[in-house]
Write a protein that holds these residues in place. Structure first.
Motif, PDB file in Angstrom:
ATOM      1  N   ILE A  31      -3.901 -16.629  -8.906  1.00  8.95           N
ATOM      2  CA  ILE A  31      -4.435 -16.783  -7.539  1.00  8.95           C
ATOM      3  C   ILE A  31      -5.270 -15.562  -7.157  1.00  8.95           C
ATOM      4  N   ILE A  32      -4.725 -14.369  -7.423  1.00  9.14           N
ATOM      5  CA  ILE A  32      -5.475 -13.138  -7.148  1.00  9.14           C
ATOM      6  C   ILE A  32      -6.744 -13.101  -7.991  1.00  9.14           C
ATOM      7  N   GLY A  33      -6.626 -13.545  -9.241  1.00  8.79           N
ATOM      8  CA  GLY A  33      -7.781 -13.567 -10.133  1.00  8.79           C
ATOM      9  C   GLY A  33      -8.887 -14.482  -9.648  1.00  8.79           C
ATOM     10  N   MET A  34      -8.513 -15.678  -9.195  1.00 16.27           N
ATOM     11  CA  MET A  34      -9.527 -16.629  -8.700  1.00 16.27           C
ATOM     12  C   MET A  34     -10.232 -16.078  -7.470  1.00 16.27           C
ATOM     13  N   TYR A  35      -9.454 -15.470  -6.586  1.00 17.67           N
ATOM     14  CA  TYR A  35     -10.054 -14.900  -5.371  1.00 17.67           C
ATOM     15  C   TYR A  35     -10.929 -13.706  -5.723  1.00 17.67           C
ATOM     16  N   GLY A  36     -10.405 -12.844  -6.584  1.00 16.77           N
ATOM     17  CA  GLY A  36     -11.138 -11.638  -6.947  1.00 16.77           C
ATOM     18  C   GLY A  36     -12.402 -11.887  -7.743  1.00 16.77           C
ATOM     19  N   MET A  37     -12.430 -12.965  -8.505  1.00 17.48           N
ATOM     20  CA  MET A  37     -13.641 -13.292  -9.262  1.00 17.48           C
ATOM     21  C   MET A  37     -14.818 -13.565  -8.333  1.00 17.48           C
ATOM     22  N   PRO A  52     -14.690  -9.899  -5.154  1.00 19.12           N
ATOM     23  CA  PRO A  52     -14.059  -8.636  -5.590  1.00 19.12           C
ATOM     24  C   PRO A  52     -14.100  -7.550  -4.527  1.00 19.12           C
ATOM     25  N   TRP A  53     -15.163  -7.533  -3.691  1.00 16.05           N
ATOM     26  CA  TRP A  53     -15.260  -6.503  -2.647  1.00 16.05           C
ATOM     27  C   TRP A  53     -14.157  -6.660  -1.598  1.00 16.05           C
ATOM     28  N   ARG A  54     -13.738  -7.896  -1.330  1.00 12.16           N
ATOM     29  CA  ARG A  54     -12.654  -8.110  -0.372  1.00 12.16           C
ATOM     30  C   ARG A  54     -11.318  -7.648  -0.951  1.00 12.16           C
ATOM     31  N   LEU A  55     -11.154  -7.843  -2.253  1.00 12.24           N
ATOM     32  CA  LEU A  55      -9.949  -7.369  -2.914  1.00 12.24           C
ATOM     33  C   LEU A  55      -9.886  -5.841  -2.875  1.00 12.24           C
ATOM     34  N   GLU A  56     -11.016  -5.207  -3.100  1.00 12.42           N
ATOM     35  CA  GLU A  56     -11.095  -3.747  -3.026  1.00 12.42           C
ATOM     36  C   GLU A  56     -10.769  -3.256  -1.612  1.00 12.42           C
ATOM     37  N   THR A  57     -11.305  -3.965  -0.614  1.00 12.89           N
ATOM     38  CA  THR A  57     -11.047  -3.593   0.788  1.00 12.89           C
ATOM     39  C   THR A  57      -9.565  -3.742   1.128  1.00 12.89           C
ATOM     40  N   ALA A  58      -8.967  -4.848   0.677  1.00 13.01           N
ATOM     41  CA  ALA A  58      -7.548  -5.095   0.957  1.00 13.01           C
ATOM     42  C   ALA A  58      -6.667  -4.031   0.311  1.00 13.01           C
ATOM     43  N   LEU A  59      -6.974  -3.670  -0.932  1.00 16.93           N
ATOM     44  CA  LEU A  59      -6.193  -2.641  -1.619  1.00 16.93           C
ATOM     45  C   LEU A  59      -6.384  -1.275  -0.954  1.00 16.93           C
ATOM     46  N   GLY A  60      -7.612  -1.011  -0.522  1.00 19.12           N
ATOM     47  CA  GLY A  60      -7.882   0.237   0.196  1.00 19.12           C
ATOM     48  C   GLY A  60      -7.107   0.307   1.493  1.00 19.12           C
ATOM     49  N   TYR A  61      -6.979  -0.820   2.189  1.00 18.89           N
ATOM     50  CA  TYR A  61      -6.212  -0.864   3.444  1.00 18.89           C
ATOM     51  C   TYR A  61      -4.736  -0.587   3.191  1.00 18.89           C
ATOM     52  N   ILE A  62      -4.192  -1.150   2.095  1.00 11.55           N
ATOM     53  CA  ILE A  62      -2.778  -0.921   1.753  1.00 11.55           C
ATOM     54  C   ILE A  62      -2.541   0.553   1.428  1.00 11.55           C
ATOM     55  N   ASP A  83       0.801   5.504   3.854  1.00 10.90           N
ATOM     56  CA  ASP A  83       1.806   5.803   2.830  1.00 10.90           C
ATOM     57  C   ASP A  83       2.897   4.738   2.756  1.00 10.90           C
ATOM     58  N   TRP A  84       3.368   4.273   3.912  1.00  9.50           N
ATOM     59  CA  TRP A  84       4.479   3.315   3.897  1.00  9.50           C
ATOM     60  C   TRP A  84       4.088   1.993   3.252  1.00  9.50           C
ATOM     61  N   SER A  85       2.865   1.510   3.541  1.00 12.32           N
ATOM     62  CA  SER A  85       2.429   0.240   2.947  1.00 12.32           C
ATOM     63  C   SER A  85       2.147   0.397   1.452  1.00 12.32           C
ATOM     64  N   ALA A  86       1.605   1.557   1.064  1.00 13.58           N
ATOM     65  CA  ALA A  86       1.349   1.821  -0.350  1.00 13.58           C
ATOM     66  C   ALA A  86       2.658   1.874  -1.128  1.00 13.58           C
TER      67      ALA A  86
END
Length: 200
Positions: free
Chosen positions: A153-159, A162-172, A176-179
């Motif tokens: 599912i992550i792969g299909m979305y990220g394909m 990918p910029w939204r996946l990068e943004t989401a990971l950057g937000y997490i 510190d607590w979410s990371a």
């Protein structure tokens, strides 16, 4: 074989999750470098296309050939036979596709290629897990299945995004607590995969 999959999947997931727990800030820096790395993009793109070629050669050509043999209408049979031939010789296109992807899609390519691999591995994994699944009820092997579906599912979305996946990971990683929470979930999953792989 399931032990191999346990370590192949579990080790990187555990390492990634552990890094997020120990040092979210350093993890954020490393992820940023990965996202812009041309070497990582080239290596992962090459792996993704070679793996795609393998899957196509093993399954794609056979499907078209079977339909072609079963079709009584000549034009349809010719088209399907041509497609079967093209899929059967897809390996010849692989170097071209690797090169074109690398030069035409440089932006977000490392993430796009990685998510492409996330879509590819479940098919290979399921060829192993199906021999260990119980006829009814839940088993520990389902941890592999659930992990694979989430990765797909992550792969299909990220394909596609990918910029939204990068943004989401950057937000997490921004907090510190979410990371650390995300890292703990990943680390537990990675550890579970390795333990189940060793015990199954």
């Amino acid at each position: 074989m399931i032990t191999f999959w346990g370590f192949l999947l579990g080790l990187p997931i555990l390492a990634f999750g552990g890094a997020m727990i120990v040092s979210p800030s350093k993890s954020s820096v490393l992820i940023s470098r990965f996202e812009t790395s041309r070497l990582a993009a080239l290596v992962l793109t090459t792996v993704a296309w070679i793996w795609t070629t393998y899957e196509i050669l093993n399954f794609g050509a056979n499907i078209f050939a079977e339909f072609a043999n079963g079709s009584g209408f000549p034009p349809i049979r010719w088209i399907l036979s041509a497609l079967a031939f093209a899929f059967d010789h897809f390996w010849a296109l692989t170097p071209v596709l690797i090169y074109l992807t690398y030069i035409w899609m440089p932006k977000n390519l490392s993430v796009r290629a990685l998510t492409g691999i996330l879509m590819l591995f479940p098919a290979a994994l399921f060829r192993t897990t199906r021999h260990h699944l119980p006829t009814t009820g839940f088993s520990t092997i389902h941890v592999f299945v659930v992990t694979a579906y989430l990765a797909a599912i992550i792969g299909m979305y990220g394909m596609f995004y990918p910029w939204r996946l990068e943004t989401a990971l950057g937000y997490i990683l921004r907090k510190d607590w979410s990371a650390r929470l995300c890292g703990a979930i990943l680390a537990l999953d990675g550890l579970a995969l390795m333990m189940i792989g060793c015990c199954t």
